[in-house]
Design an enzyme around this catalytic site. Structure first.
Site, mmCIF file in Angstrom:
data_model
loop_
_atom_site.group_PDB
_atom_site.id
_atom_site.type_symbol
_atom_site.label_atom_id
_atom_site.label_comp_id
_atom_site.label_asym_id
_atom_site.label_seq_id
_atom_site.Cartn_x
_atom_site.Cartn_y
_atom_site.Cartn_z
ATOM 1 N N ASP A 56 0.831 -1.201 0.000
ATOM 2 C CA ASP A 56 0.000 0.000 0.000
ATOM 3 C C ASP A 56 0.867 1.253 0.000
ATOM 4 O OD1 ASP A 56 0.913 -0.103 2.607
ATOM 5 O OD2 ASP A 56 -1.080 -0.069 3.530
ATOM 6 N N SER A 57 2.181 1.062 0.003
ATOM 7 C CA SER A 57 3.112 2.170 -0.238
ATOM 8 C C SER A 57 2.860 2.827 -1.581
ATOM 9 C CB SER A 57 4.561 1.685 -0.162
ATOM 10 O OG SER A 57 4.760 0.553 -0.986
ATOM 11 N N ASP A 95 -0.605 -6.339 0.192
ATOM 12 C CA ASP A 95 -1.039 -5.706 1.432
ATOM 13 C C ASP A 95 -2.558 -5.660 1.539
ATOM 14 O OD1 ASP A 95 1.163 -5.011 2.971
ATOM 15 O OD2 ASP A 95 1.479 -3.110 1.951
ATOM 16 N N LYS A 124 -0.239 -9.670 3.423
ATOM 17 C CA LYS A 124 0.400 -8.985 4.543
ATOM 18 C C LYS A 124 -0.597 -8.066 5.233
ATOM 19 C CE LYS A 124 3.633 -5.715 3.973
ATOM 20 N NZ LYS A 124 3.050 -4.565 4.739
ATOM 21 N N GLU A 126 -0.952 -5.371 8.800
ATOM 22 C CA GLU A 126 -0.235 -4.645 9.839
ATOM 23 C C GLU A 126 -0.891 -4.854 11.200
ATOM 24 O OE1 GLU A 126 0.400 -0.535 9.004
ATOM 25 O OE2 GLU A 126 1.122 -0.893 6.954
ATOM 26 N N GLU A 193 9.627 -3.602 10.523
ATOM 27 C CA GLU A 193 10.037 -2.339 9.908
ATOM 28 C C GLU A 193 10.531 -1.363 10.970
ATOM 29 O OE1 GLU A 193 8.348 1.216 6.962
ATOM 30 O OE2 GLU A 193 7.134 -0.581 7.332
#
Length: 272
Positions: A56-57, A95, A124, A126, A193
């Site tokens: 999602d970057s 993501d 992935k 978070e 991270e």
């Protein structure tokens, strides 16, 4: 002139999760990079990358946002499909974007299932301890999960910015406990991270599943960087832990400028 060392060959089996487990046991480093479109994904795979993350970057690198929070599930599905179409020999990770999984494990499963159908091999998400139930729910329903702890960009407003995490003894202990709980719940990988290198190394040695580091030192089982940082295309903020291997922006700006000059001087297109 210094000779360029030969590049290490990628593993013949980069795609299966069991091959990543074997790589951890044999202490074979693996490498991932982000990619968001067909040409760059194809180049990354041809260069020998073991895994591609559709992160999602893209909200920052592609959409020009100040964070990742405006990325939608529809955006992620679109980019996952075109990356998976381009790179079929390496692991494809996608993501779960902000707002697509936090409400309930059932919401997370619905979103993750769509990403798997779009071509992702592993999803992935978070978050630490609050995501343990969700990880267990997905894992029990055939959705491989990579847990993401440490600096979690979707929590940037709570964290007060893109800041290093786990710097105190209490914070480090909490991250270690989160990593263990997520792995025990069924996470197939854990991405860390922006945490201290000794802590990332300790977590890597503690877990039986592969770890991925970004700004977490050299002790993880794998490393990942954002493609645009590697190629010098970010055009703005670049994390201190990133490394740029090419001044891509200058090279591309020069090429486009030469094309424009040739049109204006009538050197292009050629006559006839």
């Amino acid at each position: 002139m210094d000779s360029i060392p030969p590049r290490a060959e990628p593993a013949p089996d980069r795609k299966s999760l069991t091959s990543w487990d074997r790589a951890k046991r044999s202490q074979t480093k693996r490498v991932l990079i982000t990619a968001y479109d067909h040409p760059f994904a194809k180049l990354a795979e041809q260069a020998g990358i073991d895994g591609i993350l559709i992160g999602d970057s893209l909200g920052m690198t592609i959409q020009g946002g100040r964070d990742t929070l405006r990325v939608s599930l529809e955006h992620m599905l679109y980019h996952t499909e075109i990356v998976a179409r381009a790179a079929q020999a390496c692991l494809i990770m996608a993501d779960l974007p902000f707002g697509s999984f936090e409400a309930s494990p059932a919401q997370a499963f619905a979103s993750a299932a769509l990403l798997v159908k779009a071509g992702a091999d592993i999803i992935k998400l978070e978050g630490g301890a609050p995501m343990v139930e969700t990880v267990a729910f997905l894992s029990a329903r055939a959705i491989p999960v990579c847990a993401h702890i440490g600096l979690t960009p979707q929590h940037v407003r709570q964290l007060g910015g893109f800041k290093k995490q786990g710097k105190t003894a209490d914070a480090a202990a909490l991250l270690l406990a989160d990593a263990q709980a997520l792995a025990e719940a069924g996470a197939r990988m854990v991405l860390m991270e922006a945490i201290p290198a000794p802590l990332a190394t300790e977590i890597t040695k503690t877990l039986t599943v592969p770890t991925i580091g970004i700004g977490a030192g050299p002790g993880t089982d794998a490393q990942i960087l954002v493609l645009h940082d590697v190629l010098g295309l970010s055009g703005g903020y670049v994390p201190g832990f990133a490394r740029t291997y090419l001044d891509g922006a200058s090279l591309m700006r020069d090429a486009i400028g030469r094309y424009a000059d040739e049109v204006r001087t009538q050197a292009f297109p050629p006559p006839g």
